[in-house]
Motif scaffolding. Structure first.
Motif, PDB file in Angstrom:
ATOM      1  N   LEU A 526      10.464 -12.955   6.016  1.00 39.39           N
ATOM      2  CA  LEU A 526      11.182 -14.093   6.592  1.00 39.39           C
ATOM      3  C   LEU A 526      12.222 -14.629   5.617  1.00 39.39           C
ATOM      4  O   LEU A 526      13.383 -14.865   5.979  1.00 39.39           O
ATOM      5  CB  LEU A 526      10.201 -15.197   6.970  1.00 39.39           C
ATOM      6  N   LEU A 527      11.834 -14.808   4.358  1.00 41.43           N
ATOM      7  CA  LEU A 527      12.740 -15.375   3.366  1.00 41.43           C
ATOM      8  C   LEU A 527      13.923 -14.458   3.064  1.00 41.43           C
ATOM      9  O   LEU A 527      15.063 -14.913   2.935  1.00 41.43           O
ATOM     10  CB  LEU A 527      11.988 -15.647   2.068  1.00 41.43           C
ATOM     11  N   LEU A 528      13.667 -13.154   2.947  1.00 41.55           N
ATOM     12  CA  LEU A 528      14.685 -12.246   2.446  1.00 41.55           C
ATOM     13  C   LEU A 528      15.408 -11.460   3.531  1.00 41.55           C
ATOM     14  O   LEU A 528      16.562 -11.078   3.346  1.00 41.55           O
ATOM     15  CB  LEU A 528      14.064 -11.280   1.434  1.00 41.55           C
ATOM     16  N   THR A 529      14.742 -11.199   4.668  1.00 42.24           N
ATOM     17  CA  THR A 529      15.394 -10.406   5.725  1.00 42.24           C
ATOM     18  C   THR A 529      15.490 -11.163   7.036  1.00 42.24           C
ATOM     19  O   THR A 529      15.835 -10.579   8.055  1.00 42.24           O
ATOM     20  CB  THR A 529      14.643  -9.081   5.965  1.00 42.24           C
ATOM     21  N   ALA A 530      15.190 -12.463   7.012  1.00 44.23           N
ATOM     22  CA  ALA A 530      15.171 -13.273   8.242  1.00 44.23           C
ATOM     23  C   ALA A 530      14.235 -12.673   9.283  1.00 44.23           C
ATOM     24  O   ALA A 530      14.489 -12.716  10.484  1.00 44.23           O
ATOM     25  CB  ALA A 530      16.582 -13.430   8.817  1.00 44.23           C
ATOM     26  N   SER A 532      13.563  -9.574   9.845  1.00 45.14           N
ATOM     27  CA  SER A 532      14.053  -8.360  10.512  1.00 45.14           C
ATOM     28  C   SER A 532      13.478  -7.080   9.924  1.00 45.14           C
ATOM     29  O   SER A 532      13.922  -5.996  10.257  1.00 45.14           O
ATOM     30  CB  SER A 532      15.586  -8.302  10.434  1.00 45.14           C
ATOM     31  N   MET A 533      12.508  -7.187   9.062  1.00 44.35           N
ATOM     32  CA  MET A 533      11.937  -5.999   8.445  1.00 44.35           C
ATOM     33  C   MET A 533      11.347  -5.075   9.513  1.00 44.35           C
ATOM     34  O   MET A 533      10.642  -5.515  10.417  1.00 44.35           O
ATOM     35  CB  MET A 533      10.853  -6.397   7.443  1.00 44.35           C
ATOM     36  N   SER A 534      11.652  -3.788   9.398  1.00 41.15           N
ATOM     37  CA  SER A 534      11.166  -2.825  10.382  1.00 41.15           C
ATOM     38  C   SER A 534       9.671  -2.596  10.201  1.00 41.15           C
ATOM     39  O   SER A 534       9.099  -2.833   9.130  1.00 41.15           O
ATOM     40  CB  SER A 534      11.907  -1.499  10.227  1.00 41.15           C
ATOM     41  N   ALA A 535       9.047  -2.108  11.250  1.00 39.75           N
ATOM     42  CA  ALA A 535       7.604  -1.851  11.194  1.00 39.75           C
ATOM     43  C   ALA A 535       7.271  -0.819  10.126  1.00 39.75           C
ATOM     44  O   ALA A 535       6.252  -0.933   9.432  1.00 39.75           O
ATOM     45  CB  ALA A 535       7.109  -1.395  12.564  1.00 39.75           C
ATOM     46  N   GLY A 536       8.142   0.199   9.999  1.00 42.81           N
ATOM     47  CA  GLY A 536       7.886   1.232   9.002  1.00 42.81           C
ATOM     48  C   GLY A 536       7.937   0.703   7.584  1.00 42.81           C
ATOM     49  O   GLY A 536       7.060   1.001   6.763  1.00 42.81           O
ATOM     50  N   THR A 537       8.965  -0.104   7.286  1.00 42.58           N
ATOM     51  CA  THR A 537       9.079  -0.686   5.945  1.00 42.58           C
ATOM     52  C   THR A 537       7.925  -1.641   5.685  1.00 42.58           C
ATOM     53  O   THR A 537       7.334  -1.649   4.594  1.00 42.58           O
ATOM     54  CB  THR A 537      10.413  -1.417   5.797  1.00 42.58           C
ATOM     55  N   ARG A 538       7.590  -2.433   6.681  1.00 37.73           N
ATOM     56  CA  ARG A 538       6.495  -3.394   6.523  1.00 37.73           C
ATOM     57  C   ARG A 538       5.198  -2.671   6.203  1.00 37.73           C
ATOM     58  O   ARG A 538       4.437  -3.085   5.317  1.00 37.73           O
ATOM     59  CB  ARG A 538       6.346  -4.221   7.794  1.00 37.73           C
ATOM     60  N   SER A 539       4.931  -1.589   6.900  1.00 33.29           N
ATOM     61  CA  SER A 539       3.706  -0.841   6.663  1.00 33.29           C
ATOM     62  C   SER A 539       3.656  -0.283   5.245  1.00 33.29           C
ATOM     63  O   SER A 539       2.607  -0.333   4.579  1.00 33.29           O
ATOM     64  CB  SER A 539       3.598   0.301   7.678  1.00 33.29           C
ATOM     65  N   LEU A 540       4.796   0.240   4.747  1.00 33.57           N
ATOM     66  CA  LEU A 540       4.853   0.764   3.386  1.00 33.57           C
ATOM     67  C   LEU A 540       4.527  -0.324   2.360  1.00 33.57           C
ATOM     68  O   LEU A 540       3.764  -0.102   1.409  1.00 33.57           O
ATOM     69  CB  LEU A 540       6.238   1.331   3.096  1.00 33.57           C
ATOM     70  N   ILE A 541       5.111  -1.500   2.554  1.00 30.73           N
ATOM     71  CA  ILE A 541       4.921  -2.560   1.568  1.00 30.73           C
ATOM     72  C   ILE A 541       3.502  -3.118   1.642  1.00 30.73           C
ATOM     73  O   ILE A 541       2.888  -3.402   0.598  1.00 30.73           O
ATOM     74  CB  ILE A 541       5.975  -3.664   1.765  1.00 30.73           C
ATOM     75  N   VAL A 542       2.975  -3.277   2.837  1.00 33.02           N
ATOM     76  CA  VAL A 542       1.596  -3.745   2.971  1.00 33.02           C
ATOM     77  C   VAL A 542       0.638  -2.787   2.270  1.00 33.02           C
ATOM     78  O   VAL A 542      -0.283  -3.206   1.538  1.00 33.02           O
ATOM     79  CB  VAL A 542       1.222  -3.915   4.460  1.00 33.02           C
ATOM     80  N   THR A 543       0.836  -1.502   2.471  1.00 37.92           N
ATOM     81  CA  THR A 543      -0.011  -0.505   1.805  1.00 37.92           C
ATOM     82  C   THR A 543       0.119  -0.605   0.288  1.00 37.92           C
ATOM     83  O   THR A 543      -0.878  -0.521  -0.453  1.00 37.92           O
ATOM     84  CB  THR A 543       0.360   0.908   2.275  1.00 37.92           C
TER      85      THR A 543
END
Length: 580
Positions: A526-530, A532-543
């Motif tokens: 929310l802070l850095l991408t408003a 808009s983070m994609s599901a794929g990127t989000r999954s990588l970072i969560v992992t």
């Protein structure tokens, strides 16, 4: 971990290679602290848009400031877009760049001090929109500390940035005059001490500023339709806005101006050898009639006839009036401001609406109206850019704009409330692409800015689609790795000189969510991408975050490391590097 880093670096490389007036002469100043604009936000007439949600507020703030943070998002959600704009239009500037420079001992003064004051205001200044627009203007009306002629005048460069800040919500015609007469522009484009022609010695006036004021600061190379598209002749070819004779005629206008603070009859003062004011580098240039051309001056369809009396300011005002009234100015300047604030590829309709606000000096959205009704009103123009439907609608096909390095670092500072131990923000020059940002404020390599507004990265999907990506002109394999290494160090250790580093973020809110990787990543997104983070990127970072055991042997350390990892991976992702 290694495969995650490789994946994120691959995304980063994909973006890089084919993804989308008188100066302030005050002495030392003290920080007056927060002042506020005095605007009753609840009473500001509403625009045609409903109050934004969290992600919409963050996206808006990434356009109107150097980056969103919790406090500003809450304000935008409570009061709406028009109230935030009105708040910013009336927000006073707490400090000036020159005011800081005046506190530095002359023998210690270097380029880094201009960087310090820039970063301080980008990170903590309340007048965010004014500062953001001034930064955009500094990339159109370019001067640069990389030019040897300006190396001894850091105070002058700081005052030039202050001048752009003062004019950010003013009128284009006044801005053009203040730019023209600022001695730093006079030095940079060589019309300071520009002499009239002398047939006996075959001397002709310097033509540098005459050319660039048309090509870069006002009308561009080709005639434009009101929507910014090229106007074509009967053979389907672009029509040039000016030619060599226009440059010759206009160059005679810009003769007879030099350092201020001397008797205007003094030849030695014009040459620079006479006694001059210690404030000359921050004072508008002075007219010396004896060095001004009285010959005929023909340019852009206008002729100032031969005269027996030298009138440098009269000729200058006539010339700048002609330039400012040219029909190209609205779409030419408007499109570049859109590119700096919103998107690299605005539609012709978007450019046309902004140009209309520029030409009429007014803009209205719902009950909210802005402008003086005078052509060139920049407040109306900026409002038209930020409240346009293309700015306020989350795009599905618009590729947005690549965030330039300065904006990436500034957004990190603001999102995590970075504070400076010294109070000065000791972040110096960041030019080196191999180890830093590859970009420093007020240090463009040429008068054409860090990148061209029409740059098309070759052999890319962007080129195939007929789009432009200006910021990618300064992106390459070296700068991609350099940026990632630089930001990894900053996220971990803070920014700036000294040990510990002078500029430190506050990850308290992120640490409070570090036990839950999903909540943590959503907040950082929310802070850095408003958001808009994609599901794929989000999954990588969560992992990646979950790869750090929690609570482990030290819960506090685990929370901090998880927060840092989420921030760094987001800052290195293509979802962050492309602003939509």
């Amino acid at each position: 971990m290694r495969h995650l880093l490789r994946a994120l670096f691959a995304a980063l490389v994909a973006v890089a290679l084919g993804g989308c007036g008188a100066g302030d002469t005050s002495q030392a100043q003290t920080d007056p602290g927060p002042q506020g604009s005095g605007v009753n936000l609840a009473a500001v007439p509403k625009s045609s848009y409903p109050a934004p949600g969290a992600s919409e507020a963050a996206r808006f703030l990434n356009q109107v400031s150097f980056g969103a943070n919790d406090a500003e998002m809450a304000k935008a959600q409570q009061y709406g877009y028009s109230a935030i704009l009105e708040d910013q239009f009336y927000m006073p500037s707490q400090r000036t760049h020159e005011g800081y420079i005046n506190t530095v001992t002359a023998t210690d003064l270097g380029d880094e001090h201009v960087m310090y004051t820039f970063w301080r205001e980008a990170a903590t200044g309340q007048d965010q929109l004014k500062r953001r627009v001034a930064f955009a203007l500094s990339q159109i009306f370019v001067i640069s500390l990389q030019d040897a002629n300006l190396q001894s005048y850091r105070r002058g460069v700081a005052s030039y940035l202050d001048m752009l800040t003062r004019n950010a919500f003013g009128n284009y015609r006044q801005l053009l005059q203040d730019v023209t007469l600022h001695p730093m522009m006079g030095l940079y484009l060589s019309h300071l001490r520009n002499r009239k022609e002398d047939p006996a010695t075959n001397r002709v006036p310097d033509q540098n500023y005459a050319r660039e004021v048309m090509q870069l600061f006002s009308i561009g190379l080709y005639r434009l339709n009101p929507d910014g598209t090229l106007m074509l002749d009967g053979n389907g070819q672009p029509i040039e806005t000016y030619g060599p004779n226009d440059i010759v005629g206009l160059s005679r206008v810009f003769t007879g101006f030099s350092w201020a603070g001397c008797p205007n009859t003094s030849t030695s003062c014009f040459n620079g050898s006479g006694t001059q004011s210690p404030n000359r580098e921050v004072m508008p240039m002075q007219a010396f009639p004896q060095f001004h051309s009285v010959s005929e001056k023909t340019f852009l369809g206008t002729t100032i006839p031969t005269s027996t009396a030298s009138d440098p300011m009269g000729d200058l005002n006539r010339a700048l009036d002609v330039i400012a009234l040219h029909p190209n100015v609205g779409p030419f300047i408007g499109r570049q401001l859109i590119q700096r604030l919103v998107t690299s590829n605005p539609s012709p309709a978007y450019v046309g609406r902004v140009a209309q606000a520029f030409n009429s000096g007014r803009y209205q959205s719902g009950a909210y109206s802005v402008g003086t009704g005078q052509r060139g009103d920049l407040k109306a123009t900026i409002t038209a850019i930020l409240l346009d439907i293309e700015a306020r609608t989350v795009p599905t096909s618009d590729p947005g704009k690549t965030r330039e390095p300065i904006l990436r670092l500034a957004q990190w500072m603001r999102a995590f409330y970075a504070r400076s131990a010294s109070g000065i923000f000791l972040v110096g020059t960041t030019d080196d692409p191999a180890s830093s940002l590859g970009q420093s404020p007020m240090r463009s390599p040429t008068v054409f800015n860090y990148y061209r507004p029409g740059y098309v990265p070759p052999n890319t999907a962007i080129a195939t689609a007929g789009l432009v990506a200006p910021e990618l002109q300064i992106v390459n394999e070296v700068s991609v790795v350099g940026y990632s290494n630089f930001m990894r160090s900053i996220v971990q250790n803070g920014a700036g000189s000294n040990s510990p580093r002078d500029v430190q973020p506050d990850y308290t809110a992120e640490m409070a969510l570090a036990h839950d990787a999903n909540l943590l990543v959503d907040r950082v997104s929310l802070l850095l991408t408003a958001g808009s983070m994609s599901a794929g990127t989000r999954s990588l970072i969560v992992t990646a975050v979950n790869s750090i055991p929690y609570p482990g042997s030290n819960a506090t350390t685990a929370r901090l490391n998880r927060a840092r990892l989420a921030v760094f991976f987001t800052l290195s992702s293509s979802d962050y590097l492309v602003q939509k």
